[in-house]
Design an enzyme around this catalytic site. Structure first.
Site, PDB file in Angstrom:
ATOM      1  N   ASP A   8      41.222  32.247  36.549  1.00 43.00           N
ATOM      2  CA  ASP A   8      42.425  32.097  35.713  1.00 43.00           C
ATOM      3  C   ASP A   8      42.070  31.396  34.399  1.00 43.00           C
ATOM      4  O   ASP A   8      42.489  31.817  33.311  1.00 43.00           O
ATOM      5  CB  ASP A   8      43.553  31.365  36.460  1.00 43.00           C
ATOM      6  CG  ASP A   8      43.102  30.095  37.173  1.00 43.00           C
ATOM      7  OD1 ASP A   8      41.879  29.836  37.229  1.00 43.00           O
ATOM      8  OD2 ASP A   8      43.972  29.353  37.669  1.00 43.00           O
ATOM      9  N   ASP A  51      36.739  43.684  36.886  1.00 42.35           N
ATOM     10  CA  ASP A  51      37.555  44.809  36.427  1.00 42.35           C
ATOM     11  C   ASP A  51      38.593  44.306  35.430  1.00 42.35           C
ATOM     12  O   ASP A  51      38.763  44.857  34.340  1.00 42.35           O
ATOM     13  CB  ASP A  51      38.242  45.471  37.627  1.00 42.35           C
ATOM     14  CG  ASP A  51      39.145  46.620  37.215  1.00 42.35           C
ATOM     15  OD1 ASP A  51      38.695  47.438  36.395  1.00 42.35           O
ATOM     16  OD2 ASP A  51      40.294  46.689  37.701  1.00 42.35           O
ATOM     17  N   ASP A  78      38.528  44.420  30.882  1.00 48.42           N
ATOM     18  CA  ASP A  78      39.562  45.060  30.054  1.00 48.42           C
ATOM     19  C   ASP A  78      40.070  44.082  28.995  1.00 48.42           C
ATOM     20  O   ASP A  78      40.282  44.456  27.831  1.00 48.42           O
ATOM     21  CB  ASP A  78      40.753  45.526  30.910  1.00 48.42           C
ATOM     22  CG  ASP A  78      40.660  47.000  31.291  1.00 48.42           C
ATOM     23  OD1 ASP A  78      39.525  47.479  31.500  1.00 48.42           O
ATOM     24  OD2 ASP A  78      41.713  47.660  31.377  1.00 48.42           O
TER      25      ASP A  78
END
Ligand code: IPM
Ligand code: MN
Length: 356
Positions: free
Chosen positions: A222, A246, A250
């Site tokens: 986080d 993943d 992005d």
């Protein structure tokens, strides 16, 4: 130098065409063979990863992959969905190390959604473990909930797991990659909550003993997500599991202006690799000739570098890309006032011209 070319769905065929054009222009003797994969594989052979395609990929030295997925296949059962093709290839070929560099080309500083001073000069490398984690862990499925306030109802479940050897090998990849850069590794986990990632942290710490010259820092995922948009230039190499990788890759992609710019390499323990853009099949713009082919062209450059050891040719492609950006050529995803809007083919042609 055998290359399996798998265009896939959506914009896949268009962007792969341009990368193949660039490879052809290098004057090397590559042996290219094309096969269907994803929705195209399902449409032609009833399976997203047809046997012939898998065989071709296994026999090749490298795979050049476009993208998979299209709305029309969304209602198929999971095993037949286009995404299974890329997951199957990663698993079958043992491609456990996914390298996703996020580099901001100075010409595109204005295309980022972040302030130029936050992203200018950005050059980070995300290393995502690619064949383990909750992506592949079993058991998984839908069953009757065995306990708690929802007992007796249906529940979906997946299994997050990492074997020691899986963590060790990806940690080695990260430390070795860091040695060729700024010698700093940030290992991203969720050790405060998940057993799997406390174990991850312990093993990465142990592997680090073999790399005293590399700096290691641990970070919760986080916080890593926050730091990526707050001060992304603080990172050098970021290593993490399949699922966190993943998501974070992005986010990192957008720092560079467009995910249409980001290549990736998925490597096995030797030098075999699958090379694909970090973006998806973008069915909404498929067939319109507007997709950015640069991520795929840069993926081909990574293939020359990592699988074929052709550093000079890889440099040639990367320099050609820098040149077309400097010329002001832009596909719509990176277009800014004052730049020249071009389509997929024109962009590919410009790269070929700039190779000279
Ligand atoms: C990626 C993609 C894939 C993934 C999908 C298409 C299965 O998002 O390569 O990042 O989740 O790994
Ligand atoms: Mn993804």
């Amino acid at each position: 130098m055998k290359i399996a070319v798998l265009p896939g769905d959506g914009i896949g065929p268009e962007i792969i065409n341009e990368a193949v054009k660039v490879l052809d222009a290098l004057g090397e003797s590559f042996e290219l063979e094309t096969a269907q994969v994803g929705g195209a594989g399902y449409a032609a052979h009833g399976h997203p990863l047809p046997e012939g395609t898998l065989k071709l990929a296994k026999a090749a030295d490298a795979v050049l992959f476009g993208a998979v997925g299209d709305y029309q296949y969304d209602s198929l059962e999971r095993a037949l969905r286009p995404e299974q093709a890329i997951l199957g290839l990663r698993k079958e070929l043992g491609l456990f190390a996914n390298l996703r560099p996020a580099i901001l080309y100075p010409e595109l500083a204005g295309a980022s959604t972040l302030k130029p001073e936050v992203v200018s000069g950005l050059d980070i490398l995300i290393i995502r473990e690619l064949t383990g984690d909750i992506y592949f862990g079993k058991p998984r499925g839908v069953r009757e909930c065995p306990d708690g306030p929802f007992a007796g109802q249906r529940e979906g479940f997946d299994t997050m797991r990492y074997a020691e050897g899986e963590i060790r090998r990806i940690a080695h990849v990260a430390f070795q990659a860091a040695r060729k850069r700024d010698s700093r590794v940030t290992s991203v986990d969720k050790a405060n909550v998940l057993e799997t990632f406390q174990f991850w942290r312990d093993i990465v710490t142990d592997v680090h003993k073999e790399y005293p010259d590399v700096e290691l820092e641990h970070m919760y995922v986080d916080n890593a997500a926050m730091q990526l948009v707050r001060a992304p230039k603080k990172f050098d190499v970021l290593v993490t599991g399949n699922m966190f990788g993943d998501i974070l890759s992005d986010a990192a992609a957008m720092l560079t202006g467009s995910i249409g710019m980001l290549p990736s390499a998925s490597l096995d323990a030797n030098s075999k690799g699958l090379y694909e853009p970090s973006h998806g099949s973008a069915p909404d713009i498929a067939g319109k000739g507007v997709a950015n082919p640069l991520a795929t062209i840069l993926s081909a450059a990574m293939m020359l570098r990592f699988t074929f050891g052709k550093t000079e040719q890889a440099d040639r492609i990367e320099n050609a890309v820098k040149r077309v950006l400097a010329q002001g050529l832009r596909t719509p995803d990176i277009h800014e006032p004052g730049s020249t809007k071009v389509g997929t083919k024109e962009m590919g042609d410009a790269v070929v011209a700039a190779l000279a």
